[in-house]
Design a protein around this motif. Structure first.
Motif, PDB file in Angstrom:
ATOM      1  N   THR A 140       0.618  -1.125  -0.093  1.00 51.94           N
ATOM      2  CA  THR A 140      -0.494   0.166  -0.190  1.00 51.94           C
ATOM      3  C   THR A 140       1.199   1.055   0.194  1.00 51.94           C
ATOM      4  N   ARG A 141       0.230   1.858  -0.316  1.00 53.21           N
ATOM      5  CA  ARG A 141       0.523   3.221  -0.094  1.00 53.21           C
ATOM      6  C   ARG A 141       1.588   3.897   1.513  1.00 53.21           C
ATOM      7  N   ALA A 142       0.860   3.608   2.351  1.00 56.08           N
ATOM      8  CA  ALA A 142       1.492   3.453   3.491  1.00 56.08           C
ATOM      9  C   ALA A 142       2.717   2.898   4.136  1.00 56.08           C
ATOM     10  N   PHE A 144       4.744   1.683   1.452  1.00 54.80           N
ATOM     11  CA  PHE A 144       5.673   2.747   0.863  1.00 54.80           C
ATOM     12  C   PHE A 144       6.198   3.513   1.533  1.00 54.80           C
ATOM     13  N   GLU A 145       5.644   4.298   2.053  1.00 53.69           N
ATOM     14  CA  GLU A 145       6.074   5.268   2.985  1.00 53.69           C
ATOM     15  C   GLU A 145       6.254   4.938   4.399  1.00 53.69           C
ATOM     16  N   THR A 146       6.223   3.980   4.870  1.00 52.40           N
ATOM     17  CA  THR A 146       7.187   3.183   5.762  1.00 52.40           C
ATOM     18  C   THR A 146       8.383   2.306   5.346  1.00 52.40           C
ATOM     19  N   ALA A 147       8.745   2.436   4.004  1.00 55.59           N
ATOM     20  CA  ALA A 147       9.922   1.516   3.637  1.00 55.59           C
ATOM     21  C   ALA A 147      10.452   2.711   2.905  1.00 55.59           C
ATOM     22  N   LEU A 148      10.207   3.919   2.730  1.00 52.77           N
ATOM     23  CA  LEU A 148      10.989   5.498   2.812  1.00 52.77           C
ATOM     24  C   LEU A 148      12.227   5.845   4.202  1.00 52.77           C
ATOM     25  N   LEU A 149      10.928   5.570   4.940  1.00 57.81           N
ATOM     26  CA  LEU A 149      11.564   5.838   6.186  1.00 57.81           C
ATOM     27  C   LEU A 149      12.571   5.291   7.075  1.00 57.81           C
ATOM     28  N   ASN A 150      12.502   3.551   6.681  1.00 61.87           N
ATOM     29  CA  ASN A 150      13.534   2.865   7.167  1.00 61.87           C
ATOM     30  C   ASN A 150      14.642   2.302   5.515  1.00 61.87           C
ATOM     31  N   GLY A 151      14.777   3.069   4.645  1.00 70.50           N
ATOM     32  CA  GLY A 151      15.479   3.023   3.817  1.00 70.50           C
ATOM     33  C   GLY A 151      15.272   1.517   3.248  1.00 70.50           C
ATOM     34  N   THR A 152      14.242   0.730   3.250  1.00 64.72           N
ATOM     35  CA  THR A 152      13.481  -0.350   2.241  1.00 64.72           C
ATOM     36  C   THR A 152      13.072  -0.660   1.587  1.00 64.72           C
ATOM     37  N   VAL A 153      12.649   0.373   0.732  1.00 60.73           N
ATOM     38  CA  VAL A 153      11.805   0.734  -0.561  1.00 60.73           C
ATOM     39  C   VAL A 153      12.056  -0.651  -1.772  1.00 60.73           C
ATOM     40  N   ALA A 154      13.321  -1.137  -1.942  1.00 62.77           N
ATOM     41  CA  ALA A 154      13.365  -1.930  -2.208  1.00 62.77           C
ATOM     42  C   ALA A 154      11.797  -3.676  -1.709  1.00 62.77           C
ATOM     43  N   ASP A 155      12.441  -3.606  -0.460  1.00 68.31           N
ATOM     44  CA  ASP A 155      11.368  -4.613  -0.158  1.00 68.31           C
ATOM     45  C   ASP A 155       9.956  -4.535  -0.450  1.00 68.31           C
ATOM     46  N   VAL A 156       9.552  -3.286  -1.201  1.00 66.43           N
ATOM     47  CA  VAL A 156       8.014  -3.712  -1.608  1.00 66.43           C
ATOM     48  C   VAL A 156       7.837  -2.868  -3.064  1.00 66.43           C
ATOM     49  N   VAL A 157       9.210  -3.723  -3.347  1.00 65.79           N
ATOM     50  CA  VAL A 157       8.865  -3.595  -4.903  1.00 65.79           C
ATOM     51  C   VAL A 157       8.711  -4.433  -5.767  1.00 65.79           C
ATOM     52  N   GLN A 219       3.522  11.684  -6.162  1.00 66.24           N
ATOM     53  CA  GLN A 219       2.137  11.992  -6.368  1.00 66.24           C
ATOM     54  C   GLN A 219       2.330  11.266  -8.161  1.00 66.24           C
ATOM     55  N   SER A 220       3.133  10.751  -8.280  1.00 68.51           N
ATOM     56  CA  SER A 220       2.777  10.068  -9.916  1.00 68.51           C
ATOM     57  C   SER A 220       3.239   8.625  -9.919  1.00 68.51           C
ATOM     58  N   ILE A 221       3.367   7.773  -8.692  1.00 66.84           N
ATOM     59  CA  ILE A 221       3.421   6.203  -8.351  1.00 66.84           C
ATOM     60  C   ILE A 221       2.085   6.252  -8.697  1.00 66.84           C
ATOM     61  N   ASP A 222       2.161   5.191  -9.334  1.00 66.75           N
ATOM     62  CA  ASP A 222       0.770   4.744  -9.583  1.00 66.75           C
ATOM     63  C   ASP A 222      -0.256   3.176  -8.132  1.00 66.75           C
ATOM     64  N   PHE A 223      -0.617   3.349  -7.106  1.00 61.81           N
ATOM     65  CA  PHE A 223       0.053   2.865  -5.700  1.00 61.81           C
ATOM     66  C   PHE A 223      -1.130   1.845  -6.152  1.00 61.81           C
ATOM     67  N   THR A 224      -1.708   1.495  -7.339  1.00 54.35           N
ATOM     68  CA  THR A 224      -2.469  -0.072  -7.927  1.00 54.35           C
ATOM     69  C   THR A 224      -1.921  -1.059  -8.902  1.00 54.35           C
TER      70      THR A 224
END
Length: 314
Positions: A140-142, A144-157, A219-224
């Protein structure tokens, strides 16, 4: 000016922190120097910061502006684009690119950017090479935001194991990254707007962290957009057919379009001869609309020779 032969441009090489030298070692390119990590070759480009130019000094922009019908055909005369609508590149990723997104048309103007839909054709993949595209199922968007804070964005992609010959479609709004170990042909809208959302906590060639664009990215990412797959090759060779470009992968002896039609040829493996001009892997050539049928015959060197045909839809 007569256009009775293929039109070729001098590649424009771009240094990148994630780049390497494989355009030299795998494609035989004459890179500008012996040590710089070159990540991109802009092979067909109508942008003021990097204009494609022929050996005779004619720019792609001049051809589009002053010789539209002869080079690009009657069907593209109605195009309102002030520049040639596509940008074509070769990318050499020796390290992971940033996780990024391009703005969709609905947001680009507000974000002061240009929309960019693109596709990748993988000309070479090292064993274990990966592509990141879209989100993992249920992310979810949430999240993704948590992963940004933790430096773990790759884990949700979503991660795709990349193979030579694969093709991936990247519409605007799809979060993505090219992984290390890939040599890619990229066909895209004529845009240079990229929003980096995560850059693996590394620094650029100047030793400083590269700029991120988190607000614009969110603002650009398609979260669906979950778990996209590679493109399936259709029976006629089509890889992608969208409103911005049509791309086929072809082999065997055949004509490159018909008189009155313009297209671009990009050789991905082996060698081909077109109208007396030999092209090798890594070469791009514009087929002008005025080229006669006999000069459009593509003769591959062998069964391993393949090329892309790239068209602007009309």
């Amino acid at each position: 000016m007569k256009f009775n032969h293929l039109i070729r441009f001098t590649p424009i090489y771009q240094s990148r922190v994630w780049g390497g030298r494989r355009m030299e070692t795998l494609l035989g390119a004459a890179l500008p120097d012996a040590t710089t990590p070159f990540g991109e070759a802009w092979t067909v480009c109508d942008r003021p910061e990097a204009p494609s130019v022929t050996a005779d000094g004619v720019t792609l922009h001049e051809l589009w502006t002053n010789h539209r019908e002869a080079v690009f055909g009657k069907t593209l005369l109605k195009s309102t684009s002030p520049t040639f609508p596509l940008l074509m590149k070769i990318l050499d990723a020796c390290d992971d690119l940033s996780i990024q997104v391009h703005p969709p048309a609905s947001m680009a103007e507000e974000l002061k950017g240009e929309p960019k839909t693109e596709m990748w054709y993988i000309a070479h993949a090292d064993p274990g090479a990966k592509i990141y595209a879209g989100l993992k199922p249920g992310a979810t968007r949430a999240d993704f935001e948590t992963a940004l804070l933790n430096g773990t964005v790759a884990d949700v992609v979503h991660v795709i194991e990349a193979r030579t010959g694969d093709c991936l479609f990247i519409p605007s709004g799809r979060v993505h990254a090219i992984g290390a170990g890939l040599l890619i042909y990229e066909i895209q809208q004529n845009s240079d707007t990229t929003y980096r959302v995560f850059d693996w906590n590394r620094v650029g060639l100047d030793g400083k962290p590269r700029a991120l664009h988190v607000q614009e990215s969110m603002q650009s990412i398609d979260f669906t957009d979950f778990e996209p797959g590679v493109q399936q090759v259709q029976s006629n060779g089509t890889l992608v057919n969208c409103e911005y470009f049509n791309v086929k992968v072809l082999s065997g002896s055949k004509l490159a379009g018909i008189p009155g039609e313009s297209l671009t040829i990009a050789v991905v493996s082996g060698k081909i001869t077109v109208g007396g001009t030999t092209l090798k892997a890594g070469d791009f050539a514009l087929v002008p609309a005025t080229l006669a049928s006999p000069s459009r015959l593509v003769k591959p060197a062998d069964a391993e020779s393949q090329w892309l045909e790239i068209r602007v839809p009309v």
